[in-house]
Write a protein that holds these residues in place. Structure first.
Motif, PDB file in Angstrom:
ATOM      1  N   ILE A 110       0.848  -1.200   0.000  1.00  7.25           N
ATOM      2  CA  ILE A 110       0.000   0.000   0.000  1.00  7.25           C
ATOM      3  C   ILE A 110       0.883   1.250   0.000  1.00  7.25           C
ATOM      4  O   ILE A 110       0.621   2.214  -0.727  1.00  7.25           O
ATOM      5  CB  ILE A 110      -0.947  -0.017   1.222  1.00  7.25           C
ATOM      6  CG1 ILE A 110      -1.979  -1.143   1.071  1.00  7.25           C
ATOM      7  CG2 ILE A 110      -1.653   1.336   1.394  1.00  7.25           C
ATOM      8  CD1 ILE A 110      -2.675  -1.530   2.370  1.00  7.25           C
ATOM      9  N   ALA A 111       1.949   1.203   0.798  1.00  9.09           N
ATOM     10  CA  ALA A 111       2.877   2.342   0.871  1.00  9.09           C
ATOM     11  C   ALA A 111       3.511   2.617  -0.491  1.00  9.09           C
ATOM     12  O   ALA A 111       3.774   3.764  -0.850  1.00  9.09           O
ATOM     13  CB  ALA A 111       3.963   2.069   1.913  1.00  9.09           C
ATOM     14  N   VAL A 112       3.739   1.549  -1.261  1.00 10.34           N
ATOM     15  CA  VAL A 112       4.271   1.720  -2.616  1.00 10.34           C
ATOM     16  C   VAL A 112       3.200   2.333  -3.525  1.00 10.34           C
ATOM     17  O   VAL A 112       3.443   3.329  -4.220  1.00 10.34           O
ATOM     18  CB  VAL A 112       4.747   0.362  -3.195  1.00 10.34           C
ATOM     19  CG1 VAL A 112       5.016   0.462  -4.699  1.00 10.34           C
ATOM     20  CG2 VAL A 112       5.997  -0.107  -2.466  1.00 10.34           C
ATOM     21  N   MET A 113       2.007   1.775  -3.483  1.00  8.51           N
ATOM     22  CA  MET A 113       0.977   2.223  -4.423  1.00  8.51           C
ATOM     23  C   MET A 113       0.370   3.575  -4.054  1.00  8.51           C
ATOM     24  O   MET A 113      -0.284   4.215  -4.884  1.00  8.51           O
ATOM     25  CB  MET A 113      -0.113   1.155  -4.584  1.00  8.51           C
ATOM     26  CG  MET A 113       0.370  -0.108  -5.281  1.00  8.51           C
ATOM     27  SD  MET A 113       1.435   0.217  -6.726  1.00  8.51           S
ATOM     28  CE  MET A 113       0.280   1.040  -7.830  1.00  8.51           C
ATOM     29  N   ALA A 114       0.615   4.026  -2.821  1.00 12.79           N
ATOM     30  CA  ALA A 114       0.171   5.378  -2.448  1.00 12.79           C
ATOM     31  C   ALA A 114       1.000   6.446  -3.168  1.00 12.79           C
ATOM     32  O   ALA A 114       0.587   7.594  -3.262  1.00 12.79           O
ATOM     33  CB  ALA A 114       0.267   5.567  -0.933  1.00 12.79           C
ATOM     34  N   CYS A 115       2.165   6.031  -3.668  1.00 14.02           N
ATOM     35  CA  CYS A 115       3.089   6.999  -4.298  1.00 14.02           C
ATOM     36  C   CYS A 115       3.325   6.724  -5.780  1.00 14.02           C
ATOM     37  O   CYS A 115       4.097   7.440  -6.413  1.00 14.02           O
ATOM     38  CB  CYS A 115       4.453   6.952  -3.624  1.00 14.02           C
ATOM     39  SG  CYS A 115       4.437   7.320  -1.899  1.00 14.02           S
ATOM     40  N   ASN A 116       2.779   5.641  -6.292  1.00  8.72           N
ATOM     41  CA  ASN A 116       3.093   5.268  -7.667  1.00  8.72           C
ATOM     42  C   ASN A 116       1.808   5.034  -8.467  1.00  8.72           C
ATOM     43  O   ASN A 116       0.840   4.472  -7.949  1.00  8.72           O
ATOM     44  CB  ASN A 116       3.960   3.996  -7.686  1.00  8.72           C
ATOM     45  CG  ASN A 116       5.364   4.253  -7.152  1.00  8.72           C
ATOM     46  OD1 ASN A 116       6.227   4.734  -7.864  1.00  8.72           O
ATOM     47  ND2 ASN A 116       5.578   3.969  -5.877  1.00  8.72           N
ATOM     48  N   GLU A 117       1.847   5.428  -9.708  1.00  7.23           N
ATOM     49  CA  GLU A 117       0.667   5.324 -10.565  1.00  7.23           C
ATOM     50  C   GLU A 117       0.416   3.908 -11.047  1.00  7.23           C
ATOM     51  O   GLU A 117       1.278   3.052 -10.964  1.00  7.23           O
ATOM     52  CB  GLU A 117       0.878   6.199 -11.810  1.00  7.23           C
ATOM     53  CG  GLU A 117       0.857   7.672 -11.498  1.00  7.23           C
ATOM     54  CD  GLU A 117       1.115   8.488 -12.746  1.00  7.23           C
ATOM     55  OE1 GLU A 117       1.437   7.894 -13.798  1.00  7.23           O
ATOM     56  OE2 GLU A 117       0.987   9.722 -12.659  1.00  7.23           O
ATOM     57  N   PRO A 133      10.155   0.155 -12.473  1.00  4.50           N
ATOM     58  CA  PRO A 133      10.927   0.505 -11.272  1.00  4.50           C
ATOM     59  C   PRO A 133      10.091   1.304 -10.266  1.00  4.50           C
ATOM     60  O   PRO A 133       9.222   2.083 -10.646  1.00  4.50           O
ATOM     61  CB  PRO A 133      12.066   1.363 -11.827  1.00  4.50           C
ATOM     62  CG  PRO A 133      11.569   1.885 -13.126  1.00  4.50           C
ATOM     63  CD  PRO A 133      10.611   0.872 -13.670  1.00  4.50           C
ATOM     64  N   VAL A 134      10.378   1.085  -9.007  1.00  5.31           N
ATOM     65  CA  VAL A 134       9.731   1.837  -7.912  1.00  5.31           C
ATOM     66  C   VAL A 134      10.780   2.739  -7.289  1.00  5.31           C
ATOM     67  O   VAL A 134      11.824   2.259  -6.849  1.00  5.31           O
ATOM     68  CB  VAL A 134       9.170   0.875  -6.846  1.00  5.31           C
ATOM     69  CG1 VAL A 134       8.738   1.640  -5.604  1.00  5.31           C
ATOM     70  CG2 VAL A 134       7.996   0.083  -7.407  1.00  5.31           C
ATOM     71  N   THR A 135      10.541   4.026  -7.274  1.00  9.25           N
ATOM     72  CA  THR A 135      11.550   4.941  -6.733  1.00  9.25           C
ATOM     73  C   THR A 135      11.085   5.658  -5.477  1.00  9.25           C
ATOM     74  O   THR A 135      11.837   6.367  -4.847  1.00  9.25           O
ATOM     75  CB  THR A 135      11.947   5.999  -7.776  1.00  9.25           C
ATOM     76  OG1 THR A 135      10.743   6.655  -8.213  1.00  9.25           O
ATOM     77  CG2 THR A 135      12.628   5.360  -8.967  1.00  9.25           C
ATOM     78  N   LYS A 136       9.814   5.476  -5.111  1.00 12.55           N
ATOM     79  CA  LYS A 136       9.371   6.072  -3.849  1.00 12.55           C
ATOM     80  C   LYS A 136       8.284   5.229  -3.205  1.00 12.55           C
ATOM     81  O   LYS A 136       7.589   4.450  -3.869  1.00 12.55           O
ATOM     82  CB  LYS A 136       8.897   7.516  -4.069  1.00 12.55           C
ATOM     83  CG  LYS A 136       7.856   7.644  -5.138  1.00 12.55           C
ATOM     84  CD  LYS A 136       7.638   9.082  -5.569  1.00 12.55           C
ATOM     85  CE  LYS A 136       6.729   9.042  -6.824  1.00 12.55           C
ATOM     86  NZ  LYS A 136       6.335  10.330  -7.327  1.00 12.55           N
ATOM     87  N   ALA A 137       8.135   5.406  -1.906  1.00 14.03           N
ATOM     88  CA  ALA A 137       7.104   4.705  -1.135  1.00 14.03           C
ATOM     89  C   ALA A 137       6.928   5.479   0.160  1.00 14.03           C
ATOM     90  O   ALA A 137       7.871   6.114   0.648  1.00 14.03           O
ATOM     91  CB  ALA A 137       7.541   3.266  -0.846  1.00 14.03           C
ATOM     92  N   LEU A 138       5.740   5.419   0.733  1.00 13.82           N
ATOM     93  CA  LEU A 138       5.553   6.019   2.055  1.00 13.82           C
ATOM     94  C   LEU A 138       6.327   5.191   3.085  1.00 13.82           C
ATOM     95  O   LEU A 138       6.563   3.999   2.886  1.00 13.82           O
ATOM     96  CB  LEU A 138       4.066   6.039   2.428  1.00 13.82           C
ATOM     97  CG  LEU A 138       3.135   6.981   1.661  1.00 13.82           C
ATOM     98  CD1 LEU A 138       1.731   6.941   2.277  1.00 13.82           C
ATOM     99  CD2 LEU A 138       3.660   8.419   1.667  1.00 13.82           C
TER     100      LEU A 138
END
Lengths: 390, 390
Positions: A110-117, A133-138
């Protein structure tokens, strides 16, 4: 026998461990003023007062919170997506995973998807995942109420894509919790059979991480201590769940096994189980591992002889001179925990599904096969399923 | 015997370990584009090409660097202040400590003073330090070329205020290196006696951290493994400095002992030594520790019996039933490393200075006395100095 002489260690998580340590949630520096608390769809977190306690401690720390309470024992992608929307709409600063691995893993995703489209599966490697790639997460705070997954000490989150029967692990440096509070007092109400399932999950994280060809001097240290503690204390915690000393030893062993996952890796035993519970989500992860474990470890008995003997020695505290001493000790431990002889047929698995489970294990979590002591053939994988059937 | 059941672990440093791993400096993500490289005033870093190598690898990683090359074996405050000015004037983004503990510790303190006003001693707790809070510091990268301090895995930096004869440790979460590269190949040229001094420094970090009353389950794990490895491999590395396997084992033990310092604490053996080298800066830290060690550990022989026996067992791999087995094993190890019988008189210490050294130890590093197995009287401290004199 030697582990890799070249390795890296990086565990940015701050871990607070000990009975009563939950109270520190009121005084630790937290990463924001608004939290999304993620719990399971079951009743435990409310019934035992843990949810209210966490809400109250956060409030003392000047943090308001909202709750997402739908997570399933094998957590699914649609809940991750739904909660991420809640998180964004409410402008939460961080995510608290409270409960078993399913809730904490979900909190990470969830923390990943709160910041990524887009869709969570866009970021997954393996199966039909697109590997973006994932570059941010809560930031994530983990508060485990079970001792098994070790997710409080590693970056991994395992989510099932329920439309595609893919259960896949994901994680990177951003998905380590920033803070984990491991308070064994929160674990006293877990019933004996779940204590055993969860404890064996931890045991296999350690044992797989110890025989993995990517084992390192530091993962070995964590793994052997986790194995020693679980062999000694898991049967005690299963027999008397109120025994806080045993609960604490098992909880610490589980966290250590999480550190193993962060510094070595699970092997394909976990791939095999993920394929099982992708198709049979009612199968508890730990029970699935227990069911295949004897046959899985039998497969590599002659490929990792010294490491099997080392595990046997740390378990029995006696000199071992044959690798099957480890399997004997494993069986003994399962008997003492009343979980020996779990078979796949008990959970309704069908023999005709085994070939597609072999394929699923390879396709969704194929990476872990690379860490086995030697490559397994599809026939060997199939045989593990077959021998574990009834 | 039991370590504290309530504890925390937080080691944010990313550690890369292994022969040849220095090369990763060219490819790791670094915290900026301009580095201050801190090295000793000696010739080793230039002579062996390590400085040029580091400058070149940083350049490959698009980082320019300037060099501060004045650090003394017992590093002093005025160099910290001077280098911090250089760092600020050149707008460096981070500080690289390359060398022994003196250079890496200095790098940490320079990183603090590059971001904070006033004098370094304004921020020190203990002695005449003013204990002002530190809320920021530049990122630090540690590249040890010795195996002893463990500073690459802990937040501590020990600097001497040369005007006040105060040698005091300092550190907080900001002074953990963000990245440490431990490459045993950089250690092969250390001469035998320094290999022994440094290795015993690591040994005492582990042994003190193991008998400390703040020991925890995770510090115990690190400490016993460091003690085991050093007992087995330090004599080998002392006898043949080119033995890369032994160098790597000793280097890893030293990093593990650093993890002990980050999760437990040194005890007053370190306070006693700091007082010695505050007055006699030519005394190598490890040599000072070796000189007092037998008498220091003798003092607590009956206060920490089980832990002494546990250390003896991990060293000798034999059952121990008396705490003095540890002291016997320590003496044996010192003899094998050709450092047994070092006495304070060899280094020119004067007996009449002992009372003020007792006072200095209490005043500057008094905190560590609180972690001893039991409180020591001033007379006991004095006796340790006296018995270690000649």
């Amino acid at each position: 026998m030697n582990s890799n002489p070249i390795f890296s260690v990086h565990i940015p998580t701050k871990i607070l461990f000990g009975c009563g340590e939950l109270k520190k949630l009121a005084t630790e520096k937290l990463p924001g003023k608004k939290a999304l608390i993620v719990i399971s769809g079951g009743t435990a977190m409310k019934k035992y007062g843990y949810l209210d306690k966490v809400i109250g401690l956060l409030k003392e720390n000047n943090v308001t919170s909202i709750v997402f309470d739908k997570i399933l024992p094998n957590p699914i992608k649609s809940h991750v997506m739904e909660a991420a929307t809640v998180c964004r709409e409410n402008q939460c600063d961080f995510v608290v995973g409270l409960g078993g691995g399913s809730s904490i893993d979900s909190a990470k995703s969830i923390a990943v998807m709160a910041c990524n489209e887009g869709d969570y599966w866009d970021y997954i490697n393996g199966g039909t995942g697109k590997g973006r790639p994932v570059t941010k997460a809560l930031p994530v705070i983990a508060i485990p109420t079970t001792a098994g997954t070790g997710t409080e000490a590693d970056p991994w989150t395992v989510i099932t894509n329920e439309e595609r029967q893919e259960k896949i692990g994901f994680g990177n440096e951003l998905t380590f919790p920033v803070l984990s509070i491991v308070d064994p007092e929160l674990m006293v109400s877990i019933p004996p059979h779940l204590t055993a399932y969860q404890g064996f999950d931890a045991f296999f994280h350690a044992a797989e991480g110890f025989i993995a060809n990517c084992a390192t001097p530091i993962s070995d240290l964590y793994a052997l201590e986790a194995i020693r503690l679980l062999y000694k204390y898991l049967p005690v915690a299963v027999k008397d769940g109120k025994d806080l000393k045993a609960r604490a030893k098992v909880a610490w062993a589980s966290t250590l096994a999480g550190l193993v996952e962060a510094t070595s890796s699970c092997t394909s035993e976990h791939s095999l189980e993920h394929a099982m519970s992708a198709y049979y989500p009612e199968l508890p992860h730990g029970a699935g591992l227990i069911a295949i474990s004897e046959n899985y470890f039998e497969t590599f008995r002659n490929d990792s002889m010294k490491r099997y003997m080392k595990m046997a020695e740390i378990m029995t505290q006696q000199k071992s001179n044959r690798p099957s001493d480890f399997i004997d000790a494993l069986v003994r431990m399962q008997k003492e925990c009343d979980v020996y002889g779990l078979k796949l047929s008990i959970w309704g698995l069908k023999e005709e599904d085994f070939p597609k489970m072999v394929q699923n294990a390879r396709e969704t979590m194929g990476g872990l096969f690379l860490f086995d002591p030697r490559p397994m053939t599809d026939e060997e994988v199939l045989n593990i399923y077959k021998k574990s059937y009834r």
